[in-house]
Write an enzyme that holds these catalytic residues in place. Structure first.
Site, PDB file in Angstrom:
ATOM      1  N   THR A 168     -13.389 -14.898   8.161  1.00  0.00           N
ATOM      2  CA  THR A 168     -14.696 -15.245   8.686  1.00  0.00           C
ATOM      3  C   THR A 168     -14.502 -15.539  10.178  1.00  0.00           C
ATOM      4  O   THR A 168     -13.447 -15.956  10.600  1.00  0.00           O
ATOM      5  CB  THR A 168     -15.198 -16.502   7.941  1.00  0.00           C
ATOM      6  N   THR A 186     -19.778 -14.471   8.049  1.00  0.00           N
ATOM      7  CA  THR A 186     -18.802 -14.275   6.978  1.00  0.00           C
ATOM      8  C   THR A 186     -19.142 -13.102   6.087  1.00  0.00           C
ATOM      9  O   THR A 186     -20.307 -12.857   5.791  1.00  0.00           O
ATOM     10  CB  THR A 186     -18.684 -15.551   6.110  1.00  0.00           C
ATOM     11  N   ASN A 188     -16.996 -13.177   3.513  1.00  0.00           N
ATOM     12  CA  ASN A 188     -16.137 -13.922   2.596  1.00  0.00           C
ATOM     13  C   ASN A 188     -14.688 -13.478   2.724  1.00  0.00           C
ATOM     14  O   ASN A 188     -13.962 -14.056   3.517  1.00  0.00           O
ATOM     15  CB  ASN A 188     -16.594 -13.873   1.148  1.00  0.00           C
ATOM     16  N   ASP A 210     -18.603 -17.666  -3.681  1.00  0.00           N
ATOM     17  CA  ASP A 210     -19.167 -18.884  -3.087  1.00  0.00           C
ATOM     18  C   ASP A 210     -20.140 -19.576  -4.034  1.00  0.00           C
ATOM     19  O   ASP A 210     -20.551 -20.709  -3.812  1.00  0.00           O
ATOM     20  CB  ASP A 210     -19.846 -18.579  -1.745  1.00  0.00           C
ATOM     21  N   SER A 239     -22.520 -22.089   1.060  1.00  0.00           N
ATOM     22  CA  SER A 239     -21.492 -21.814   2.068  1.00  0.00           C
ATOM     23  C   SER A 239     -20.861 -23.118   2.525  1.00  0.00           C
ATOM     24  O   SER A 239     -21.408 -24.201   2.305  1.00  0.00           O
ATOM     25  CB  SER A 239     -22.149 -21.110   3.260  1.00  0.00           C
ATOM     26  N   SER A 240     -19.707 -23.006   3.154  1.00  0.00           N
ATOM     27  CA  SER A 240     -19.117 -24.165   3.845  1.00  0.00           C
ATOM     28  C   SER A 240     -19.227 -24.019   5.350  1.00  0.00           C
ATOM     29  O   SER A 240     -18.716 -24.859   6.101  1.00  0.00           O
ATOM     30  CB  SER A 240     -17.632 -24.306   3.480  1.00  0.00           C
ATOM     31  N   GLY A 260     -12.505 -20.479   7.308  1.00  0.00           N
ATOM     32  CA  GLY A 260     -11.543 -21.236   6.512  1.00  0.00           C
ATOM     33  C   GLY A 260     -12.069 -21.689   5.158  1.00  0.00           C
ATOM     34  O   GLY A 260     -11.524 -22.631   4.572  1.00  0.00           O
ATOM     35  N   GLY A 261     -13.118 -21.029   4.659  1.00  0.00           N
ATOM     36  CA  GLY A 261     -13.628 -21.393   3.335  1.00  0.00           C
ATOM     37  C   GLY A 261     -13.949 -22.870   3.275  1.00  0.00           C
ATOM     38  O   GLY A 261     -14.554 -23.425   4.195  1.00  0.00           O
TER      39      GLY A 261
HETATM   40  O1  DON Z   1     -19.492 -19.233   3.572  1.00  0.00           O
HETATM   41  C1  DON Z   1     -18.405 -19.642   3.228  1.00  0.00           C
HETATM   42  O2  DON Z   1     -18.153 -20.833   3.115  1.00  0.00           O
HETATM   43  C2  DON Z   1     -17.298 -18.632   2.950  1.00  0.00           C
HETATM   44  N1  DON Z   1     -17.855 -17.351   2.698  1.00  0.00           N
HETATM   45  C3  DON Z   1     -16.338 -18.620   4.111  1.00  0.00           C
HETATM   46  C4  DON Z   1     -15.128 -17.795   3.800  1.00  0.00           C
HETATM   47  C5  DON Z   1     -14.101 -17.938   4.852  1.00  0.00           C
HETATM   48  O3  DON Z   1     -14.182 -18.727   5.754  1.00  0.00           O
HETATM   49  C6  DON Z   1     -12.911 -17.042   4.686  1.00  0.00           C
HETATM   50  N2  DON Z   1     -12.146 -17.017   5.881  1.00  0.00           N
HETATM   51  N3  DON Z   1     -11.269 -17.731   6.184  1.00  0.00           N
END
Ligand code: DON
Length: 357
Positions: A168, A186, A188, A210, A239-240, A260-261
């Site tokens: 992301t 993102t 994902n 998610d 989402s985060s 970073g999820g």
């Molecule tokens: O929206 C979210 O929280 C996730 N889709 C983010 C995923 C993400 O940051 C992956 N990369 N490091």
């Protein structure tokens, strides 16, 4: 006295290249080869060409470093190691101290592992000079540096790099009128679900993880959730992402965010606290090691250097338990505005950059 060498130098002086690769000197070399089952022939000597190559160049703090390019590994490895050391302060750690020696040994171990894998004659192999001498690569390569423990050479292997950040993406923008944008976008996972709609260039995301597919345990990088984030037709997954603008007295102070999820929120929290409470400059606020706790699993993840062994022991004593060292958390490309100066910082944990127009 070295009369033989003096005579050879005289021949080179008089005849230039031919004084070595042809004539008397060449005859002497080839005769010695033939007498001892050596391999070098007159043709080898005549065909040898000197190649002029551009030096490699980098910088260490305020200093320019120019050094020898491939086929020497010297310049590249030197820059790679200096880049790994740059975020630290060997001067403050002290000449000959355990900390400095450990730091330098770990940089050397990694650089020499890369040397074995990637370096050679550039007329024969594609040496990734730009990557190996970049600050971003050094940061990534050194991200598993543990200030408390030696790494295992047998386990460490050569470094690797993504062709492009798999993450992301977060970007922070400010224009000359003070307009600010904080944008996290993102798909994902890397390249989403890796499907491009023909004729569009559009990648489809794979955002379904998610949603909370089931209450627990969470998948790595995701977070425990329940009914509120259960899959339903027409519903958007939780989402985060936390693209954020901090204002003071009506003026933009800080623009930040991160991939970073599930760690995103804690990354952004720490950049903000570092600036507002710890009074750090932007580089320090972005580059300081981070921690992550997301309730479940009930464990702490800490980047190397985030907590000393004594602090870890104290936290365990308090009942926190289960602390693990993570490689890298987030990529908080941020802007700080102070005293009318707009300062940008590309988080060195991943690729990225700062530009002013
Ligand atoms: O929206 C979210 O929280 C996730 N889709 C983010 C995923 C993400 O940051 C992956 N990369 N490091």
């Amino acid at each position: 006295m070295q009369p033989d060498l003096a005579n050879t130098l005289k021949r080179i002086s008089a005849e230039g290249r031919d004084g070595f690769y042809k004539g008397e000197t060449a005859n002497l070399i080839v005769a010695e080869m033939q007498a001892n089952d050596g391999l070098i022939t007159h043709a080898d000597l005549e065909n040898y060409e000197v190649v002029w190559r551009e030096p490699v160049q980098g910088n260490y703090r305020d200093y320019e470093i120019w050094s020898m390019p491939p086929p020497s590994s010297g310049g590249i490895m030197l820059l790679e190691m200096l880049n790994m050391l740059e975020p630290y302060d060997p001067g403050a750690l002290g000449y000959g101290s355990v900390e400095t020696l450990h730091l330098m040994i770990e940089a050397q171990r990694r650089a020499y592992a890369d040397r074995a894998e990637y370096l050679g004659d550039p007329d024969f192999v594609d040496v990734p000079v730009e990557i190996l001498t970049s600050k971003e690569y050094a940061r990534h390569r050194f991200s598993d540096f543990d200030p408390m423990a030696a790494s295992d050479s047998n386990a460490i292997g050569a470094g690797s790099w993504p062709a492009e950040s798999p993450d992301t993406t977060h970007l922070s923008v400010m224009d000359s009128t003070g307009m600010a944008v904080s944008l996290t976008t993102t798909l994902n996972a890397t390249y989403g679900n890796r499907w491009v709609i023909p004729g569009t260039g559009i990648l489809m995301n794979n955002e379904m993880p998610d949603f909370a597919a089931k209450p627990a345990p969470p998948a790595p990088g995701s977070i425990t959730g329940a009914v509120a984030n259960a899959i339903e037709p027409g519903k958007r997954m939780m989402s985060s992402m936390a693209p954020t603008i901090v204002k003071k007295d009506g003026q933009v102070l800080l623009i930040t965010g991160s991939p970073g999820g599930s760690t995103i929120i804690n990354t952004v929290l720490q950049v903000i606290i570092n600036v507002l409470d710890h009074d750090m400059g932007l580089e320090q606020a972005v580059m300081s090691p981070r921690i992550h706790h997301q309730w479940q699993p009930d464990s702490i993840r800490a980047e190397p250097g985030a907590m000393s062994e004594a602090v870890q022991a104290a936290l365990v004593e308090m009942g926190h338990g289960n602390i693990s060292i993570s490689n890298s958390q987030g990529d908080a490309n941020s802007i700080l505005v102070r005293d009318g100066v707009i300062e940008g910082m590309a988080d060195l944990r991943e690729d990225g950059g700062v530009a002013g127009f």
